[in-house]
Design an enzyme around this catalytic site. Sequence first.
Site, PDB file in Angstrom:
ATOM      1  N   CYS A 161      22.387   6.438 -41.779  1.00 32.54           N
ATOM      2  CA  CYS A 161      21.766   6.517 -40.451  1.00 32.54           C
ATOM      3  C   CYS A 161      22.160   5.330 -39.560  1.00 32.54           C
ATOM      4  O   CYS A 161      23.287   5.291 -39.091  1.00 32.54           O
ATOM      5  CB  CYS A 161      20.262   6.669 -40.623  1.00 32.54           C
ATOM      6  SG  CYS A 161      19.513   7.477 -39.234  1.00 32.54           S
ATOM      7  N   HIS A 197      19.002  10.364 -44.836  1.00 37.82           N
ATOM      8  CA  HIS A 197      18.471   9.279 -45.677  1.00 37.82           C
ATOM      9  C   HIS A 197      18.384   9.678 -47.150  1.00 37.82           C
ATOM     10  O   HIS A 197      17.312  10.084 -47.603  1.00 37.82           O
ATOM     11  CB  HIS A 197      17.059   8.906 -45.199  1.00 37.82           C
ATOM     12  CG  HIS A 197      17.025   8.154 -43.927  1.00 37.82           C
ATOM     13  ND1 HIS A 197      16.932   6.783 -43.863  1.00 37.82           N
ATOM     14  CD2 HIS A 197      17.095   8.581 -42.658  1.00 37.82           C
ATOM     15  CE1 HIS A 197      16.939   6.399 -42.611  1.00 37.82           C
ATOM     16  NE2 HIS A 197      17.031   7.467 -41.841  1.00 37.82           N
ATOM     17  N   GLU A 199      18.040   7.879 -49.632  1.00 34.12           N
ATOM     18  CA  GLU A 199      17.077   7.013 -50.336  1.00 34.12           C
ATOM     19  C   GLU A 199      15.649   7.540 -50.214  1.00 34.12           C
ATOM     20  O   GLU A 199      14.758   7.109 -50.939  1.00 34.12           O
ATOM     21  CB  GLU A 199      17.196   5.562 -49.839  1.00 34.12           C
ATOM     22  CG  GLU A 199      16.528   5.228 -48.521  1.00 34.12           C
ATOM     23  CD  GLU A 199      17.268   5.742 -47.278  1.00 34.12           C
ATOM     24  OE1 GLU A 199      18.254   6.502 -47.417  1.00 34.12           O
ATOM     25  OE2 GLU A 199      16.827   5.389 -46.170  1.00 34.12           O
TER      26      GLU A 199
HETATM   27  N1  GLN Z   1      17.935   5.888 -34.134  1.00 35.53           N
HETATM   28  C1  GLN Z   1      18.418   4.807 -34.939  1.00 35.53           C
HETATM   29  C2  GLN Z   1      19.554   4.057 -34.287  1.00 35.53           C
HETATM   30  O1  GLN Z   1      20.080   4.504 -33.321  1.00 35.53           O
HETATM   31  C3  GLN Z   1      18.829   5.298 -36.307  1.00 35.53           C
HETATM   32  C4  GLN Z   1      17.645   5.930 -37.008  1.00 35.53           C
HETATM   33  C5  GLN Z   1      17.607   5.723 -38.488  1.00 35.53           C
HETATM   34  O2  GLN Z   1      18.286   4.878 -39.051  1.00 35.53           O
HETATM   35  N2  GLN Z   1      16.733   6.455 -39.119  1.00 35.53           N
HETATM   36  O3  GLN Z   1      19.943   3.040 -34.753  1.00 35.53           O
END
Ligand code: GLN
Length: 192
Positions: A79, A173, A175
């Site tokens: 992410c 994710h 994890e």
């Molecule tokens: N929206 C976050 C970003 O732009 C990422 C979201 C996440 O890691 N769950 O960094």
Amino acid sequence: MTVAVLAVQGAFIEHEKMLQNLGVETIELRQKEDLKQPFDGLVLPGGESTVQGKLLKELGMFDSLKEKIEEGMPVLATCAGLILLAEQINNDDKRYFQTLPVTVKRNAYGRQLGSFHFEGAMQGSLQELGTYPMEFIRAPYIAEVTPEVEVLAQVDQKIVAVRYQNQLAMAFHPELSGDDRIHQSFIKMMDN
Ligand code: GLN
């Protein structure tokens, strides 16, 4: 085998737990000093990429980590971590490591679909995993990849997981999924 987990912000503890359950030692990277310990792999967790990127630079960890990634250290990025690796971000002026030749779109699913769960098929070299439970939280997707990048999963025709050399990166994710098979694949990358 020791994995360093970036622990300046975000969902790092969940990665540590999953790796420890798989018998891997973890250390936390919170400050420059922590980089003196030896480690074999790196996890860039989810969270807020802008905050993580800023802290990495302010804490003086950015350049050494970029160098390690460029030298081939295995990296698992989830992410916000994917955003930190991306060469291009199509809706943000900031850039971070730029070691992964993809273009990402931040917060790509809009407000209504801020968070969602999807049982998606893994493909490419992770095809043997079959269906994997994907948790998306204000996630990016990957809008473009260069031909050397291997696509590992797509949701609604949008790329959500890739591998490029030593870098394994996904918009969701693993994890938080309760399914440790992606972490197992990462451990295999470190073994090779
Ligand atoms: N929206 C976050 C970003 O732009 C990422 C979201 C996440 O890691 N769950 O960094």
